[in-house]
Write an enzyme that holds these catalytic residues in place. Structure first.
Site, PDB file in Angstrom:
ATOM      1  N   GLU A 160       8.313   4.997   3.337  1.00 23.84           N
ATOM      2  CA  GLU A 160       8.739   3.613   3.138  1.00 23.84           C
ATOM      3  C   GLU A 160       8.508   3.136   1.697  1.00 23.84           C
ATOM      4  O   GLU A 160       9.236   2.281   1.198  1.00 23.84           O
ATOM      5  CB  GLU A 160       7.979   2.688   4.095  1.00 23.84           C
ATOM      6  CG  GLU A 160       8.298   2.877   5.572  1.00 23.84           C
ATOM      7  CD  GLU A 160       9.547   2.139   6.015  1.00 23.84           C
ATOM      8  OE1 GLU A 160      10.409   1.847   5.155  1.00 23.84           O
ATOM      9  OE2 GLU A 160       9.668   1.877   7.216  1.00 23.84           O
ATOM     10  N   LYS A 208       0.834  -1.217   0.000  1.00 21.59           N
ATOM     11  CA  LYS A 208       0.000   0.000   0.000  1.00 21.59           C
ATOM     12  C   LYS A 208       0.861   1.257   0.000  1.00 21.59           C
ATOM     13  O   LYS A 208       0.432   2.303  -0.504  1.00 21.59           O
ATOM     14  CB  LYS A 208      -0.972  -0.023   1.188  1.00 21.59           C
ATOM     15  CG  LYS A 208      -0.324   0.071   2.571  1.00 21.59           C
ATOM     16  CD  LYS A 208      -0.175   1.494   3.062  1.00 21.59           C
ATOM     17  CE  LYS A 208       0.618   1.537   4.352  1.00 21.59           C
ATOM     18  NZ  LYS A 208       0.843   2.924   4.832  1.00 21.59           N
ATOM     19  N   THR A 215      -4.059   5.756   3.389  1.00 23.25           N
ATOM     20  CA  THR A 215      -2.791   6.322   2.929  1.00 23.25           C
ATOM     21  C   THR A 215      -2.868   6.846   1.497  1.00 23.25           C
ATOM     22  O   THR A 215      -2.023   7.635   1.076  1.00 23.25           O
ATOM     23  CB  THR A 215      -1.666   5.270   3.065  1.00 23.25           C
ATOM     24  OG1 THR A 215      -0.391   5.904   3.053  1.00 23.25           O
ATOM     25  CG2 THR A 215      -1.714   4.247   1.953  1.00 23.25           C
TER      26      THR A 215
END
Length: 329
Positions: free
Chosen positions: A278, A188, A245
């Site tokens: 990330e 994701k 997100t």
């Protein structure tokens, strides 16, 4: 369980220390940065990574792993690409069967391994669990309602961990599928960059919704190929986290995509950011892993190519839109 150790003094680690302290646990927060240790202990704040949030006075920060040696559970929250080195450094202080709750979302570059694999190789004596789900650090730290997935194959351990960290505003839901929980969290982040690019390019809400939906299909395919379950990623740790997100510039990954969509370079998009996005590190690993497993992940593939400077944004968009028509499922 009465004592918790949190490894990682970034925004998410600090927020999880808040959760542990509010749950009544004696909480020690390990941070690499001396200024974070000093600020948490002296002013009960982390202005470097979580400014404007008053921290629980009972949280004790430290730069010495030995101070976490007596913990009943440890939450590991370093950036995914630093997980292996951090766990190796912590190894002398780990007792047999210590529950370690992995809270970082990513795939290790080079080895293409999930964080549970990294833990098994570095601390085989520990008991592994995974915490993942839709959770912005600032909101969690402020005590806003949040629900997450706590995955552990040992249902008894999962229940014990959940009871230890749960608060009225922080609600863990249990699962046994750690692979699915990890895959959802890692992929994701890459898709959030793609959604940011769509938003930054002004392609509209319809395109945004399509990308989330087709991205979720990619996420599910890869999770299942790794050995996870589609049912797991249809929950908080996959679909829930993806929706969050990919829908707010609060997301570090989406904010990187927004900048790229508006014409900035990756270096410009990352400039001045202390917290790690990330997805930037995971994108090439997701691409390599998908190719290795023979899984079709065109959105992740295009995002990795943009980040690597192999193609520009418009070329990537044109390539996705010109793919052959096919059945949806």
């Amino acid at each position: 369980m009465s004592r918790a150790g949190v490894i990682g003094g970034g925004a998410w680690g600090t927020a999880l220390a808040q959760v542990c302290a509010r749950a009544g646990l004696e909480t020690a927060l390990w941070a690499r940065e001396p200024e974070v240790v000093e600020a948490v202990n002296g002013a009960h704040e982390n202005p470097l990574f979580l400014p404007g949030v008053a921290l629980e006075p009972s949280i004790r920060a430290t730069a010495d792993f030995a101070d976490l040696a007596g913990s009943d559970l440890v939450l590991a929250v370093p950036p995914a690409q630093h997980m292996r080195a951090t766990l190796k450094a912590f190894a002398p202080h780990v007792r047999e069967d210590l529950p370690i709750l992995l809270c970082s979302k990513g795939i290790e570059q080079g080895s293409l391994k999930l964080m549970t694999d990294v833990l098994a190789e570095t601390l085989p004596q520990a008991r592994a669990a995974v915490l993942s789900g839709p959770s912005f650090a600032g909101e969690v730290a402020r005590g806003l309602p949040t629900a997450v997935t706590l995955a552990c194959p040992d249902e008894g351990c999962a229940g014990e961990l959940g009871e230890a960290i749960a608060t009225p505003a922080f609600r863990p839901y249990f699962a046994t599928d750690m692979i699915g929980a990890e895959a959802g969290g890692a992929v994701k982040n890459v898709l959030a960059i793609a959604c940011g690019i769509v938003e930054g390019r002004g392609l509209g809400r319809s395109a945004h919704a399509a990308l989330i939906t087709r991205g979720f299909a990619e996420l599910t395919r890869l999770a299942v190929a790794l050995g996870g379950e589609a049912e797991t990623v249809a929950g908080l740790c996959g679909l829930g986290d993806l929706v969050l997100t990919c829908s707010s510039p609060q997301s570090r990954n989406m904010s990187v995509g927004l900048a790229l969509g508006r014409g900035q370079t990756l270096e410009e998009a990352l400039a001045g950011k202390l917290s790690v996005a990330e997805g930037v590190a995971s994108a090439p690993a997701v691409r390599q892993l998908s190719r290795k497993l023979g899984v079709d992940t065109p959105i992740c593939e295009a995002t990795a190519a943009i980040l690597a400077g192999e193609i520009d944004v418009d070329t990537a968009i044109a390539g996705l839109l010109s793919r052959p028509l096919r059945e949806e499922n």
